[in-house]
Design a protein around this motif. Structure first.
Motif, PDB file in Angstrom:
ATOM      1  N   ARG A 294      48.499  33.850  17.555  1.00  0.00           N
ATOM      2  CA  ARG A 294      47.715  32.621  17.411  1.00  0.00           C
ATOM      3  C   ARG A 294      46.632  32.550  18.492  1.00  0.00           C
ATOM      4  O   ARG A 294      45.535  32.024  18.262  1.00  0.00           O
ATOM      5  CB  ARG A 294      48.639  31.402  17.537  1.00  0.00           C
ATOM      6  N   ALA A 295      46.955  33.082  19.676  1.00  0.00           N
ATOM      7  CA  ALA A 295      46.018  33.084  20.801  1.00  0.00           C
ATOM      8  C   ALA A 295      46.568  34.029  21.860  1.00  0.00           C
ATOM      9  O   ALA A 295      47.721  34.482  21.769  1.00  0.00           O
ATOM     10  CB  ALA A 295      45.842  31.683  21.387  1.00  0.00           C
ATOM     11  N   CYS A 296      45.733  34.344  22.842  1.00  0.00           N
ATOM     12  CA  CYS A 296      46.213  35.154  23.962  1.00  0.00           C
ATOM     13  C   CYS A 296      46.038  34.387  25.265  1.00  0.00           C
ATOM     14  O   CYS A 296      45.166  33.520  25.387  1.00  0.00           O
ATOM     15  CB  CYS A 296      45.501  36.501  24.017  1.00  0.00           C
ATOM     16  N   LEU A 297      46.900  34.715  26.223  1.00  0.00           N
ATOM     17  CA  LEU A 297      46.941  34.035  27.510  1.00  0.00           C
ATOM     18  C   LEU A 297      47.133  35.091  28.583  1.00  0.00           C
ATOM     19  O   LEU A 297      47.959  35.996  28.428  1.00  0.00           O
ATOM     20  CB  LEU A 297      48.105  33.036  27.536  1.00  0.00           C
ATOM     21  N   THR A 298      46.371  35.019  29.682  1.00  0.00           N
ATOM     22  CA  THR A 298      46.537  35.975  30.776  1.00  0.00           C
ATOM     23  C   THR A 298      47.163  35.286  31.987  1.00  0.00           C
ATOM     24  O   THR A 298      46.786  34.169  32.344  1.00  0.00           O
ATOM     25  CB  THR A 298      45.201  36.599  31.196  1.00  0.00           C
ATOM     26  N   LEU A 299      48.138  35.973  32.589  1.00  0.00           N
ATOM     27  CA  LEU A 299      48.764  35.512  33.826  1.00  0.00           C
ATOM     28  C   LEU A 299      48.937  36.714  34.753  1.00  0.00           C
ATOM     29  O   LEU A 299      49.180  37.832  34.289  1.00  0.00           O
ATOM     30  CB  LEU A 299      50.125  34.868  33.556  1.00  0.00           C
ATOM     31  N   THR A 300      48.827  36.487  36.049  1.00  0.00           N
ATOM     32  CA  THR A 300      48.932  37.577  37.011  1.00  0.00           C
ATOM     33  C   THR A 300      49.954  37.273  38.092  1.00  0.00           C
ATOM     34  O   THR A 300      50.137  36.123  38.490  1.00  0.00           O
ATOM     35  CB  THR A 300      47.567  37.859  37.675  1.00  0.00           C
ATOM     36  N   ALA A 301      50.600  38.357  38.547  1.00  0.00           N
ATOM     37  CA  ALA A 301      51.536  38.268  39.667  1.00  0.00           C
ATOM     38  C   ALA A 301      50.971  38.988  40.887  1.00  0.00           C
ATOM     39  O   ALA A 301      51.733  39.412  41.760  1.00  0.00           O
ATOM     40  CB  ALA A 301      52.884  38.864  39.277  1.00  0.00           C
ATOM     41  N   VAL A 302      49.660  39.126  40.957  1.00  0.00           N
ATOM     42  CA  VAL A 302      49.052  39.914  42.028  1.00  0.00           C
ATOM     43  C   VAL A 302      49.400  39.363  43.402  1.00  0.00           C
ATOM     44  O   VAL A 302      49.596  40.131  44.359  1.00  0.00           O
ATOM     45  CB  VAL A 302      47.521  40.016  41.839  1.00  0.00           C
ATOM     46  N   ASP A 303      49.502  38.061  43.536  1.00  0.00           N
ATOM     47  CA  ASP A 303      49.810  37.484  44.843  1.00  0.00           C
ATOM     48  C   ASP A 303      51.275  37.648  45.227  1.00  0.00           C
ATOM     49  O   ASP A 303      51.662  37.352  46.360  1.00  0.00           O
ATOM     50  CB  ASP A 303      49.420  36.002  44.883  1.00  0.00           C
ATOM     51  N   ASP A 304      52.097  38.124  44.282  1.00  0.00           N
ATOM     52  CA  ASP A 304      53.499  38.380  44.572  1.00  0.00           C
ATOM     53  C   ASP A 304      53.738  39.798  45.088  1.00  0.00           C
ATOM     54  O   ASP A 304      54.880  40.193  45.331  1.00  0.00           O
ATOM     55  CB  ASP A 304      54.363  38.169  43.321  1.00  0.00           C
ATOM     56  N   ARG A 305      52.662  40.563  45.237  1.00  0.00           N
ATOM     57  CA  ARG A 305      52.813  41.919  45.756  1.00  0.00           C
ATOM     58  C   ARG A 305      53.425  41.933  47.152  1.00  0.00           C
ATOM     59  O   ARG A 305      54.098  42.886  47.536  1.00  0.00           O
ATOM     60  CB  ARG A 305      51.447  42.603  45.858  1.00  0.00           C
ATOM     61  N   SER A 306      53.155  40.895  47.933  1.00  0.00           N
ATOM     62  CA  SER A 306      53.539  40.904  49.337  1.00  0.00           C
ATOM     63  C   SER A 306      53.708  39.478  49.840  1.00  0.00           C
ATOM     64  O   SER A 306      53.050  38.566  49.339  1.00  0.00           O
ATOM     65  CB  SER A 306      52.451  41.606  50.163  1.00  0.00           C
ATOM     66  N   PRO A 307      54.570  39.264  50.845  1.00  0.00           N
ATOM     67  CA  PRO A 307      54.636  37.937  51.462  1.00  0.00           C
ATOM     68  C   PRO A 307      53.402  37.633  52.303  1.00  0.00           C
ATOM     69  O   PRO A 307      53.171  36.486  52.672  1.00  0.00           O
ATOM     70  CB  PRO A 307      55.890  38.020  52.342  1.00  0.00           C
ATOM     71  N   GLN A 308      52.606  38.656  52.612  1.00  0.00           N
ATOM     72  CA  GLN A 308      51.332  38.447  53.297  1.00  0.00           C
ATOM     73  C   GLN A 308      50.212  38.404  52.260  1.00  0.00           C
ATOM     74  O   GLN A 308      50.407  38.723  51.088  1.00  0.00           O
ATOM     75  CB  GLN A 308      51.083  39.571  54.302  1.00  0.00           C
ATOM     76  N   ALA A 309      49.028  38.026  52.700  1.00  0.00           N
ATOM     77  CA  ALA A 309      47.905  37.869  51.775  1.00  0.00           C
ATOM     78  C   ALA A 309      47.444  39.217  51.229  1.00  0.00           C
ATOM     79  O   ALA A 309      47.238  40.166  51.989  1.00  0.00           O
ATOM     80  CB  ALA A 309      46.747  37.162  52.475  1.00  0.00           C
ATOM     81  N   VAL A 310      47.286  39.276  49.915  1.00  0.00           N
ATOM     82  CA  VAL A 310      46.736  40.459  49.264  1.00  0.00           C
ATOM     83  C   VAL A 310      45.216  40.420  49.408  1.00  0.00           C
ATOM     84  O   VAL A 310      44.610  39.349  49.399  1.00  0.00           O
ATOM     85  CB  VAL A 310      47.155  40.487  47.780  1.00  0.00           C
ATOM     86  N   SER A 311      44.599  41.589  49.532  1.00  0.00           N
ATOM     87  CA  SER A 311      43.157  41.620  49.770  1.00  0.00           C
ATOM     88  C   SER A 311      42.383  41.032  48.592  1.00  0.00           C
ATOM     89  O   SER A 311      42.811  41.121  47.432  1.00  0.00           O
ATOM     90  CB  SER A 311      42.684  43.055  50.015  1.00  0.00           C
ATOM     91  N   GLU A 312      41.231  40.463  48.895  1.00  0.00           N
ATOM     92  CA  GLU A 312      40.385  39.913  47.845  1.00  0.00           C
ATOM     93  C   GLU A 312      39.865  41.021  46.935  1.00  0.00           C
ATOM     94  O   GLU A 312      39.621  40.790  45.747  1.00  0.00           O
ATOM     95  CB  GLU A 312      39.218  39.132  48.458  1.00  0.00           C
ATOM     96  N   THR A 313      39.724  42.232  47.462  1.00  0.00           N
ATOM     97  CA  THR A 313      39.299  43.373  46.642  1.00  0.00           C
ATOM     98  C   THR A 313      40.303  43.627  45.528  1.00  0.00           C
ATOM     99  O   THR A 313      39.935  43.818  44.362  1.00  0.00           O
ATOM    100  CB  THR A 313      39.161  44.631  47.508  1.00  0.00           C
TER     101      THR A 313
END
Length: 435
Positions: A294-313
């Motif tokens: 019916r539709a598509c939805l995007t979700l990301t877990a990129v910020d769950d890679r690490s307890p510290q901040a993931v790079s903006e790159t």
């Protein structure tokens, strides 16, 4: 991953436009296909002879640099394998084909030993907290991640990684060995540092490669970064490398990781559904779908890679890959994309999906299978919460994973000897080919 370091180092090639494109963060599937087409003539003996050399930033034309695209499945492993085999005999392109299968091997191994990942995640959290309490560890860690160790090669790789999101595979091995045995830092913090910055940061490949260097993956087998080897495969661009550890005793851990069955995958149900796209598979239009969603939805877990901040790159690349995937899905499947704002995403995956299903009047969600890692963790939590709302979640696995993962039980050799058989099965299934 392990390298053959017996071959002579070739002369440095000229940098190409494709190398520069990665630094410019072109996240489209088309860019990945173009990169594959450009490197395809070099996937035979050229790659086998030159792949171990690290000629430095902007000068990586001797390797494909396809890993960010393959890691997010902007292009599929099967497309790469088919294109290479259309050009070369299996024996001629053996080294390149094996490199594609190394990533598949690591994913399959981690699927069958998920406690390796959960233990690593817990260790990273503990060690991150320890950085606040242990002044000596914090100072040595800070020097390493800010390129202030005084080791010219190591500091250069840190700067390249932070600036570009890339590090040559051979350099990753030297880096990990120096981190563990020369700087005497916990391997988990090094693996976590890679996950902050690598565009191709993959839970399985990254975690298990670090464990391999430290003697935890293949018990007792370690990798020692040697000055002569670094000089040879960098064409001496760092000069004599002094101060490296001369031994690499195997690391130990207090517990064994028991082998588990590979979880069952699902098929696409023949009912109306919402298509969920994550960074684990950005080629949704080629999934085995029984009908359009019916539709598509995007979700990301990129910020769950690490307890510290993931790079903006890394975050930009991931967002761009998902945006490109959604755009292609909308065109190929003739469906709308649901736009989710930052405020809605902060409520968690399950809340966003429940709202989307209510708007679409569906009670089924379909997504590509997510191997062990942050996305898989998010999906498991989401599945439980969706079930309470009367919504079912179905994960569809790619044929390559079904064929190869069962052979990833111990070392790579067991899968390596099955590669011809796996490729033949893919041919019979008419796996996706280069468009």
């Amino acid at each position: 991953m392990p390298e053959n370091t017996d071959a002579p180092c070739p002369s440095s090639p000229r940098s190409d436009a494709a190398d520069q494109a990665l630094a410019n963060l072109d996240t489209s599937r088309r860019s990945g296909l173009n990169r594959l087409a450009a490197f395809l003539p070099h996937t035979g003996r050229d790659y086998a002879s030159a792949r171990n050399a690290d000629f430095g930033p902007g000068n990586h034309a001797n390797v494909s640099m396809l890993s960010p695209y393959i890691r997010h499945r902007l292009i599929l492993e099967t497309e790469v394998l088919s294109a290479v085999r259309d050009r070369f005999a299996l024996s001629t392109a053996e080294k390149f084909i094996q490199e594609v299968f190394w990533r598949t091997y690591f994913k399959g191994y981690l699927e069958q030993r998920p406690s390796v990942w959960t233990t690593y995640v817990a260790d990273v959290r503990m060690l991150t907290q320890r950085l606040s309490d242990d002044e000596d560890l914090a100072e040595r860690y800070a020097a390493a991640v800010s390129a202030q160790t005084g080791l010219t090669c190591f500091d250069a790789w840190v700067r390249e990684l932070i600036a570009t999101g890339y590090m040559h595979n051979h350099a990753r091995m030297w880096f990990a060995s120096i981190w563990i045995y020369t700087l005497e830092l916990p391997w988990q913090l090094g693996a976590d540092f890679f996950m902050h910055h690598l565009l191709d940061g993959d839970p399985a490949s990254n975690t298990l490669s670090w464990r391999w260097v430290g003697g935890l993956h293949t018990k007792g087998k370690t990798y020692l970064a040697r000055p002569d080897n670094i000089s040879k495969y960098t064409n001496g661009r760092f000069g004599p490398v002094h101060g490296l550890a001369r031994t690499a005793p195997p690391l130990t851990e207090p517990h064994a990781h028991q082998k588990c069955p590979i979880p069952d995958a699902d098929t696409c149900p023949d009912v109306p559904y919402l298509l969920l796209i994550t960074e684990e598979d950005c080629a949704p239009e080629s999934l085995a779908l029984t009908q359009a969603p019916r539709a598509c939805l995007t979700l990301t877990a990129v910020d769950d890679r690490s307890p510290q901040a993931v790079s903006e790159t890394v975050r930009r690349f991931t967002r761009g890959a998902l945006a490109d995937a959604a755009k292609r899905a909308c065109v190929a499947l003739s469906v709308p994309a649901i736009q989710v704002g930052a405020q809605a995403r902060s409520r968690g995956w399950a809340a966003v999906v429940v709202d989307a299903c209510a708007d679409l009047e569906v009670s089924t969600v379909v997504t590509a299978y997510a191997p062990v890692g942050p996305c898989a963790t998010q999906l498991e939590t989401t599945r439980s919460e969706l079930s309470e709302a009367g919504i079912s979640l179905h994960q569809i696995r790619r044929p390559l994973d079904d064929l190869a993962w069962p052979h990833a039980t111990r070392g790579f050799f067991a899968l390596k000897k099955k590669i011809p058989e796996v490729l033949e099965s893919l041919d019979q299934m008419r796996a996706p080919r280069l468009l």
